[in-house]
Design a protein around this motif. Structure first.
Motif, PDB file in Angstrom:
ATOM      1  N   GLY A 159       0.825  -1.192   0.000  1.00 39.86           N
ATOM      2  CA  GLY A 159       0.000   0.000   0.000  1.00 39.86           C
ATOM      3  C   GLY A 159       0.861   1.244   0.000  1.00 39.86           C
ATOM      4  O   GLY A 159       1.885   1.308  -0.690  1.00 39.86           O
ATOM      5  N   PRO A 160       0.490   2.274   0.771  1.00 38.36           N
ATOM      6  CA  PRO A 160       1.291   3.494   0.824  1.00 38.36           C
ATOM      7  C   PRO A 160       2.717   3.195   1.295  1.00 38.36           C
ATOM      8  O   PRO A 160       2.925   2.312   2.136  1.00 38.36           O
ATOM      9  N   VAL A 161       3.678   3.932   0.758  1.00 38.48           N
ATOM     10  CA  VAL A 161       5.074   3.655   1.068  1.00 38.48           C
ATOM     11  C   VAL A 161       5.791   4.920   1.513  1.00 38.48           C
ATOM     12  O   VAL A 161       5.245   6.020   1.468  1.00 38.48           O
ATOM     13  N   VAL A 162       7.025   4.736   1.944  1.00 43.71           N
ATOM     14  CA  VAL A 162       7.922   5.846   2.270  1.00 43.71           C
ATOM     15  C   VAL A 162       8.589   6.284   0.976  1.00 43.71           C
ATOM     16  O   VAL A 162       9.273   5.490   0.322  1.00 43.71           O
ATOM     17  N   TYR A 185      -1.487   7.251  -0.329  1.00 44.54           N
ATOM     18  CA  TYR A 185      -1.343   6.429  -1.532  1.00 44.54           C
ATOM     19  C   TYR A 185      -1.371   7.263  -2.807  1.00 44.54           C
ATOM     20  O   TYR A 185      -0.557   7.044  -3.720  1.00 44.54           O
ATOM     21  N   ASP A 186      -2.282   8.217  -2.895  1.00 43.34           N
ATOM     22  CA  ASP A 186      -2.364   9.012  -4.124  1.00 43.34           C
ATOM     23  C   ASP A 186      -1.102   9.832  -4.351  1.00 43.34           C
ATOM     24  O   ASP A 186      -0.714  10.073  -5.507  1.00 43.34           O
ATOM     25  N   GLU A 187      -0.458  10.276  -3.272  1.00 42.71           N
ATOM     26  CA  GLU A 187       0.812  10.982  -3.423  1.00 42.71           C
ATOM     27  C   GLU A 187       1.888  10.041  -3.966  1.00 42.71           C
ATOM     28  O   GLU A 187       2.714  10.437  -4.803  1.00 42.71           O
ATOM     29  N   CYS A 188       1.867   8.818  -3.498  1.00 43.21           N
ATOM     30  CA  CYS A 188       2.816   7.827  -4.011  1.00 43.21           C
ATOM     31  C   CYS A 188       2.577   7.584  -5.501  1.00 43.21           C
ATOM     32  O   CYS A 188       3.528   7.508  -6.288  1.00 43.21           O
ATOM     33  N   VAL A 189       1.299   7.469  -5.872  1.00 46.37           N
ATOM     34  CA  VAL A 189       0.966   7.255  -7.279  1.00 46.37           C
ATOM     35  C   VAL A 189       1.458   8.427  -8.123  1.00 46.37           C
ATOM     36  O   VAL A 189       2.082   8.242  -9.181  1.00 46.37           O
ATOM     37  N   ALA A 237      -4.846   2.155  -8.934  1.00 47.66           N
ATOM     38  CA  ALA A 237      -5.201   3.362  -8.179  1.00 47.66           C
ATOM     39  C   ALA A 237      -6.651   3.768  -8.391  1.00 47.66           C
ATOM     40  O   ALA A 237      -7.257   4.411  -7.523  1.00 47.66           O
ATOM     41  N   ALA A 238      -7.228   3.399  -9.551  1.00 46.48           N
ATOM     42  CA  ALA A 238      -8.624   3.738  -9.830  1.00 46.48           C
ATOM     43  C   ALA A 238      -9.605   2.758  -9.209  1.00 46.48           C
ATOM     44  O   ALA A 238     -10.799   3.053  -9.132  1.00 46.48           O
ATOM     45  N   TYR A 242      -8.586   1.525  -3.569  1.00 45.75           N
ATOM     46  CA  TYR A 242      -7.848   2.778  -3.408  1.00 45.75           C
ATOM     47  C   TYR A 242      -8.662   4.017  -3.745  1.00 45.75           C
ATOM     48  O   TYR A 242      -8.201   5.134  -3.514  1.00 45.75           O
ATOM     49  N   ASN A 243      -9.827   3.866  -4.276  1.00 43.40           N
ATOM     50  CA  ASN A 243     -10.580   4.991  -4.819  1.00 43.40           C
ATOM     51  C   ASN A 243     -11.917   5.107  -4.098  1.00 43.40           C
ATOM     52  O   ASN A 243     -12.881   4.435  -4.440  1.00 43.40           O
ATOM     53  N   GLY A 244     -11.952   5.946  -3.061  1.00 44.70           N
ATOM     54  CA  GLY A 244     -13.178   6.121  -2.290  1.00 44.70           C
ATOM     55  C   GLY A 244     -13.473   4.958  -1.375  1.00 44.70           C
ATOM     56  O   GLY A 244     -14.634   4.599  -1.173  1.00 44.70           O
TER      57      GLY A 244
END
Length: 598
Positions: A159-162, A185-189, A237-238, A242-244
């Motif tokens: 999932g979200p990462v560093v 997560y969206d920032e990672c994407v 991501a969609a 991950y989306n809503g």
């Protein structure tokens, strides 16, 4: 630098002297054998070796027993051995202090090494004098692509990462400098997509070295590889995970920001569709079809015709022989290790293009003699991908140490049954046949022969399905949805929707189209490492996991042909959407928030 001929024992940056495998934790900073890094970037050969090392962690994902769990811990297949790490996951023994298949450390080492290369390759005057700035820029773009790919690998598993940024942490950094938080997560994407876009602007369309296209360079990063990774990442991501996803509302950063977007954004599906279409529009790739027109040869050729035009992102195989021998029947010297579940068998279409549940061709009773073998009617009139993908009782096999074709028997007292070798038998009464090299002969009584071939990580068949799925979610009814779905079905040798001979009625409505896309994806990409992620991103894992079935491998005769729960439950808990981050890393980096449920 021939990617197919890499010897993965090159220089490793900061305390990993001869192998990335020697790096224990991604924040460990104490070097074991410091080399003069300036010397590495003074010479062309040593810089190329450094880059080769970054390539070395591109995964061999067909090693489904020891290295990757995507097949054996999904609903696709059951593994024979209770001692395998897959068993620990399936039975609920996965936790932050016991993490089989933990890739966090290795991928971060690769990310850090790629960053160091990006920051220092401009210092190489020898490359500049011999080949100009263009080659330096290409090498930098390759490293940038690889770094983005390793981030993608982390994100799909954890999932979200560093996000480590552009600076490499110094080996003598104090503990305070090691406190790095995960990003939403969206920032990672956004970061990974921007890196892939940047790399794609520079990477060549076809593999090159020193400005010259060369078949010997297959495996090197290309524009198509970067765009393909972007397409899959944006598809994920969609998706509903991950989306809503309000189920993850409490999964937040230390500042109270949700890691997972809480509002559904339909534009994410548009971006995913556009990304997949960008790969298609390159015009470089095409579905593999055998010149003879034979469907089964076409299906085989996807994997066995090296570097064919369907293959987008591949790497030289190191462990593909393990896949071969685990999927080979014991009668042929194999280990009967990877058995499709009955649920997977049921998922294959019939030859009329319909699913078994709605096809008049399907029967789950009685037998028919075919070429002298008594075949359960369940296995008759199936689509070619079934015969390409599944070895079932009394099906014909030739390969391994079997020089002549013969029927394979999985019933209890059969030559590949449990009574003959209680540790080497399929628990489902089936074996995977897809991408199994018949010339591999390293099992019992074998001569050690291997059938090496490239490992496919991304291919055009997936991109077509990615495009169809994203387009259906964003623009239902778009005629291109069925165009690309039908391309897959045409190659598979089954009737298409709305066009061609024996056409099936075109599905109507977004929900119906979604279901046929999911069904097609399940079969076309079977055992290729997609299903594990698909059932999670679609949020259907709780419904499809749990008690899975096969034939009754404890019985002989007709009693064998009865749906029976497999010995190993395939557990799914709410925490199983992502892998846990190890307690060691949490203790080292107190800024990391653990994944939900661990």
């Amino acid at each position: 630098m021939m990617i197919r001929q890499f010897r993965y024992h090159f220089i490793i940056f900061l305390g990993c002297a001869m192998s990335l495998a020697s790096c224990k934790k991604y924040l460990d900073q104490v070097p074991n054998d410091r080399i003069t890094i300036e010397e590495v970037f003074r010479k062309k050969a040593s810089s190329e070796q450094f880059l080769a090392n970054i390539y070395s962690l591109v995964p061999d994902e067909w090693e489904a027993i020891h290295d990757f769990p995507w097949v054996g811990t999904s609903d696709e297949a059951d593994l024979t051995w209770p001692g395998s790490p897959n068993y620990a996951v399936n039975t609920g023994n996965l936790n932050p202090t016991n993490i089989p298949f933990d890739k966090w450390t290795g991928y971060y080492q690769a990310i850090r090494t790629a960053t160091y290369f990006i920051n220092h390759i401009d210092e190489n005057e020898e490359i500049r004098e011999l080949n100009g700035q263009q080659l330096i820029d290409q090498y930098k773009a390759e490293a940038r692509f690889l770094r983005a790919f390793y981030y993608f690998c982390l994100m799909r598993q954890y999932g979200p990462v560093v996000l480590m940024g552009e600076d490499v942490i110094a080996p003598d950094a104090v503990a305070e400098e090691l406190q790095l938080a995960r990003s939403p997560y969206d920032e990672c994407v956004h970061y990974v997509v921007s890196e892939l876009d940047q790399a794609a602007q520079i990477l060549p369309l076809v593999p090159q070295r020193n400005g010259q296209a060369s078949d010997a360079e297959y495996g090197r990063a290309t524009k198509g590889m970067a765009l393909a990774v972007k397409a899959r990442l944006l598809l994920y991501a969609a998706s509903p995970l991950y989306n809503g996803n309000t189920d993850m509302a409490s999964f937040q950063t230390a500042d109270g920001i949700p890691f997972i977007a809480q509002t559904k954004d339909p534009e994410k599906w548009q971006r995913a569709a556009e990304a997949a279409k960008a790969v298609i529009d390159l015009g470089l790739y095409e579905l593999y079809t055998d010149p003879s027109g034979d469907v089964l040869k076409s299906l085989d050729g996807i994997y066995f015709q090296a570097w064919n035009k369907e293959q987008i992102f591949v790497r030289k195989a190191n462990n593909v022989t393990q896949w071969d021998v685990h999927c080979t029947p014991r009668q042929a010297g194999g280990w009967c290790g990877i058995g499709p579940t009955q649920e997977m068998v049921d998922a294959y279409f019939m030859s009329d293009g319909k699913l078994p549940a709605v096809s008049a061709l399907y029967s789950e009773s009685g037998f028919t003699e075919v070429n002298g073998q008594r075949i359960f009617n369940m296995y008759l009139h199936r689509e070619p991908r079934f015969y390409h993908g599944v070895t079932y009782n009394n099906s014909i096999w030739q390969g391994g140490n079997m020089s002549a074709p013969a029927a394979i028997n999985f019933f209890a007292s059969g030559p590949s049954g449990r009574k003959g070798a209680p540790n080497d038998y399929t628990k489902t009464g089936y074996l995977v046949r897809k991408n199994v090299g018949p010339n591999t002969n390293i099992g019992s009584g074998g001569n050690g022969q291997r059938q090496d071939r490239p490992i496919i990580l991304f291919r055009l068949g997936e991109i077509y399905l990615n495009y169809a799925e994203a387009l259906n979610e964003y623009s239902p009814g778009d005629p291109e949805i069925l165009v690309y779905l039908n391309k897959i079905r045409e190659r598979a040798g089954i009737p298409q929707y709305g066009v061609g001979a024996n056409a099936l009625p075109a599905p109507t409505g977004q929900d119906e189209v979604r279901q046929i896309i999911w069904a097609e994806r399940r079969i076309e990409l079977a055992y290729e490492g997609h299903r594990w992620f698909d059932i999670r991103r679609w949020k259907i894992a709780p419904q499809v996991m749990g008690v899975l079935h096969g034939m009754d491998v404890n019985k002989d005769g007709d009693d064998f042909y009865k749906r029976t729960a497999t010995v190993t439950p395939h557990l799914f808990r709410s925490s199983y959407y992502w892998w846990p981050i190890s307690q060691y890393e949490l203790d080292r980096d107190r800024a990391i928030v653990q994944n939900p449920g661990w």
